[in-house]
Motif scaffolding. Sequence first.
Motif, mmCIF file in Angstrom:
data_model
loop_
_atom_site.group_PDB
_atom_site.id
_atom_site.type_symbol
_atom_site.label_atom_id
_atom_site.label_comp_id
_atom_site.label_asym_id
_atom_site.label_seq_id
_atom_site.Cartn_x
_atom_site.Cartn_y
_atom_site.Cartn_z
ATOM 1 N N GLU A 97 22.182 2.676 -3.122
ATOM 2 C CA GLU A 97 22.347 2.925 -1.690
ATOM 3 C C GLU A 97 21.488 4.105 -1.245
ATOM 4 N N THR A 98 21.369 5.116 -2.095
ATOM 5 C CA THR A 98 20.505 6.248 -1.770
ATOM 6 C C THR A 98 19.045 5.810 -1.701
ATOM 7 N N VAL A 99 18.633 4.984 -2.647
ATOM 8 C CA VAL A 99 17.249 4.484 -2.640
ATOM 9 C C VAL A 99 17.004 3.650 -1.386
ATOM 10 N N HIS A 100 17.993 2.859 -0.986
ATOM 11 C CA HIS A 100 17.837 2.034 0.217
ATOM 12 C C HIS A 100 17.709 2.903 1.463
ATOM 13 N N ARG A 101 18.473 3.995 1.531
ATOM 14 C CA ARG A 101 18.332 4.901 2.673
ATOM 15 C C ARG A 101 16.933 5.511 2.714
ATOM 16 N N ASN A 102 16.383 5.821 1.557
ATOM 17 C CA ASN A 102 15.020 6.332 1.514
ATOM 18 C C ASN A 102 14.024 5.289 2.007
ATOM 19 N N ALA A 103 14.260 4.024 1.653
ATOM 20 C CA ALA A 103 13.378 2.955 2.122
ATOM 21 C C ALA A 103 13.454 2.809 3.635
ATOM 22 N N GLN A 104 14.662 2.900 4.201
ATOM 23 C CA GLN A 104 14.810 2.811 5.648
ATOM 24 C C GLN A 104 14.090 3.960 6.346
ATOM 25 N N GLN A 105 14.222 5.169 5.808
ATOM 26 C CA GLN A 105 13.534 6.313 6.401
ATOM 27 C C GLN A 105 12.026 6.164 6.278
ATOM 28 N N SER A 106 11.566 5.610 5.165
ATOM 29 C CA SER A 106 10.133 5.408 4.979
ATOM 30 C C SER A 106 9.583 4.427 6.001
ATOM 31 N N LEU A 107 10.330 3.336 6.265
ATOM 32 C CA LEU A 107 9.873 2.359 7.252
ATOM 33 C C LEU A 107 9.862 2.972 8.651
ATOM 34 N N ALA A 108 10.909 3.728 8.978
ATOM 35 C CA ALA A 108 10.946 4.369 10.297
ATOM 36 C C ALA A 108 9.828 5.389 10.446
ATOM 37 N N LEU A 109 9.561 6.156 9.379
ATOM 38 C CA LEU A 109 8.485 7.148 9.431
ATOM 39 C C LEU A 109 7.136 6.481 9.583
ATOM 40 N N ARG A 151 8.475 6.824 -5.696
ATOM 41 C CA ARG A 151 7.288 6.386 -4.975
ATOM 42 C C ARG A 151 7.690 5.330 -3.959
ATOM 43 N N GLY A 152 6.800 5.049 -3.034
ATOM 44 C CA GLY A 152 7.111 4.071 -1.999
ATOM 45 C C GLY A 152 5.884 3.317 -1.550
ATOM 46 N N TRP A 153 6.119 2.107 -1.046
ATOM 47 C CA TRP A 153 5.057 1.262 -0.496
ATOM 48 C C TRP A 153 5.497 0.732 0.852
ATOM 49 N N VAL A 154 4.531 0.381 1.676
ATOM 50 C CA VAL A 154 4.798 -0.359 2.911
ATOM 51 C C VAL A 154 3.847 -1.540 2.953
ATOM 52 N N ARG A 173 0.861 -1.175 0.000
ATOM 53 C CA ARG A 173 0.000 0.000 0.000
ATOM 54 C C ARG A 173 0.900 1.227 0.000
ATOM 55 N N ASP A 174 0.478 2.265 -0.701
ATOM 56 C CA ASP A 174 1.292 3.472 -0.788
ATOM 57 C C ASP A 174 1.458 4.077 0.592
ATOM 58 N N ASP A 175 2.724 4.444 0.934
ATOM 59 C CA ASP A 175 2.919 5.080 2.220
ATOM 60 C C ASP A 175 2.435 6.528 2.205
ATOM 61 N N LYS A 176 2.126 7.058 1.039
ATOM 62 C CA LYS A 176 1.434 8.335 0.916
ATOM 63 C C LYS A 176 0.930 8.449 -0.515
ATOM 64 N N SER A 177 0.128 9.464 -0.777
ATOM 65 C CA SER A 177 -0.449 9.637 -2.107
ATOM 66 C C SER A 177 0.527 10.415 -2.983
ATOM 67 N N TYR A 178 0.963 9.808 -4.072
ATOM 68 C CA TYR A 178 1.931 10.432 -4.968
ATOM 69 C C TYR A 178 1.228 10.954 -6.212
ATOM 70 N N PRO A 179 1.381 12.244 -6.511
ATOM 71 C CA PRO A 179 0.783 12.774 -7.744
ATOM 72 C C PRO A 179 1.684 12.495 -8.941
ATOM 73 N N LYS A 233 4.833 7.392 12.772
ATOM 74 C CA LYS A 233 3.540 8.042 12.566
ATOM 75 C C LYS A 233 2.489 7.446 13.479
ATOM 76 N N ARG A 234 2.486 6.117 13.575
ATOM 77 C CA ARG A 234 1.532 5.459 14.458
ATOM 78 C C ARG A 234 1.870 5.724 15.911
ATOM 79 N N ALA A 235 3.171 5.738 16.225
ATOM 80 C CA ALA A 235 3.565 5.897 17.618
ATOM 81 C C ALA A 235 3.351 7.314 18.126
ATOM 82 N N SER A 236 3.412 8.317 17.243
ATOM 83 C CA SER A 236 3.325 9.707 17.672
ATOM 84 C C SER A 236 1.892 10.189 17.846
#
Length: 682
Positions: free
Chosen positions: A360-372, A285-288, A98-104, A376-379
């Motif tokens: 490696e840059t894309v992987h860092r974005n994936a790690q940040q997306s998972l942490a975010l 774009r990203g998915w979780v 599922r998209d982690d956010k809506s991408y235009p 989001k749920r925890a905050s």
Amino acid sequence: MADPSSYRPQPGQIPDSPGVYRFRDEHRRVIYVGKAKSLRQRLANYFQDLAGLHPRTATMVTTAASVEWTVVSTEVEALQLEYSWIKEYDPRFNVKYRDDKSYPSLAVTLNEQFPRVQVMRGPKKKGVRYFGPYAHAWAIRETVDLMLRVFPVRTCSAGVFKRSAQIGRPCLLGYIGKCAAPCVGRISPEDHRELAEDFCDFMAGRTGAYLSRLERQMHEAAEEMEYERAARLRDDIGALRRAMEKNAVVLADATDADLIAVAEDELEAAVQIFHVRGGRVRGQRGWVTDKVEAVDTAGLVEHALQQLYGEESGESVPKEVLVPALPEDTPALTEWLAGRRGSQVSLRIPQRGDKKALMETVHRNAQQSLALHKTKRASDLTTRSRALEEIAEALELDSAPLRIECFDISHLQGDDVVASMVVFEDGLARKSEYRRFQIKSFAGQDDVRSMHEVVSRRFRRYLLEKQKTGEWIPEEGPVDAGAPTPADAGPESLRNDDGRPRRFAYPPQLVVVDGGRPQVAAARRALDELGIDDVAVCGLAKRLEEVWLPGEDDPVVLPRTSEGLYLLQRVRDEAHRFAIQYQRAKRGKRLRTGPLDDVPGLGESRKQALVKHFGSVKKLRQATIDQICEVPGIGRKTAEAVAAALAQAAPAAPAVNTATGEIMEDETPAPAGTMSERGTER
């Protein structure tokens, strides 16, 4: 719960050929769809002893009540049919991104008589050309605003277009030259479509030829003394170059590729995709997803490829797809992608150079997306409150556990045994309260003894802090003379002279240990020995995410969607990360100076000075006593002791902290440890 043997097909009934299979539950709903090169071999894996199956696979086969299959000719057909059935049935045990956010996206409606350029979200439509997706809609509008000067394609809605056609006057964009005004007949449908196709070609990365053509026209206009036209072409070229600058050059010119990276833990995964066209990042774009089935990185990549290109065709599928791990059916996937593109597609792992760096840059974005996604749920205050209430209800606590402390043990095959304590207050991490422990007794790989020691040390310090406030502790005897009385022990007595809270002044309402029944029993026994009966204890077992309580034969099973379970998992994972970080630091330090640990009188500073001076312990071992004496702070006697210790090459003993009960602090967040290392490194 069904017994898989009750619906297991006879071995001779299952064909030994490619196909797709479906598991159905007792209500005939499809709960899982899979494909196989050999249906007989794949299905046999599901009907083995449940103890040998992955927990999620075991849950699936016990939920199912029947299995059926469809034979196909090739693996590519199996891949296509699997994708179609997953889209049709939406099985609960299949990975669903599922998209982690809506991408235009920037869309050009080539399916209309007068194509329109617009920002579009949601599912893609047939006959519409898409570019992106982009991170922000305003980025699309800025790009379009620059390019409309050169490609004045229609951008108005159907209502505005129809209204302008009725009154015979274009809108404002038509008057200022940013629309060719097809609504009033200033341009023919054919010419307007050609203009839209040029716009698409430029957005697709074919920029060099178009800019060269404009520059050639500009020079021709200047030679013919048509300076106004030359100036207009010059400004058009500048506008196009500014639009191109908004997309950074990351790869060689004319490189078309999609880069897919995956960040995952044992429960969830995040996928990030960078779309590179013409050497520039044109979209992201990203998915979780929840890992509801037993799937590794290669399997996640395969599912991502199916979802990303399942409904795409033509130029939407690039020449090259770069992934972190190759799926099991790589030849079939490559053939499937080539069929959708209409030409050859390369599916591979980047090994070196710019593509490796970009991955490696894309992987860092994936790690940040998972942490975010997790934070989001925890905050969210409402979510945290519900999580605490669910924990209190499941564990039968009198009130919500506003302060939770979690303990974890980490070692490498019994060496460098350490422990961590993390604190969550109101559902959020309090990193200033984190503590690290060195195991003093030689516990080796005995996590139970280590857990008992750590919990005992933590709460023994708590009792000492209570005694300082003047509270009566029967086990410790009367309060020392001169200590403040209970009447004098206000909130300020729980703080040091500098106003900071004492280290262990505040008890938790809940202690969580990383482990099952043995670790929980050890923690409870440590509290009972200290006479503490107002702190609840539970353990979270990693295999099935079961919550264990002291003295109970059966665990408490929280629903998979429970916010309470999610909070306990976050607390447990944070304790594991913090323990792993400390254990690795100690191990690295010991390995660097291990043979020097037995030298009497040689402190940490001088050990580090020796290693730094010679470069390594190996080179230090080759040095003479006179050369060792050249190191500042090293005398003749110490140099002889160092040389003797290195000559013996005795194994280094684990470092022991001789401070009585003193616990080290660390308030600095550390990078997340990989959960997959848990088999050998705890």
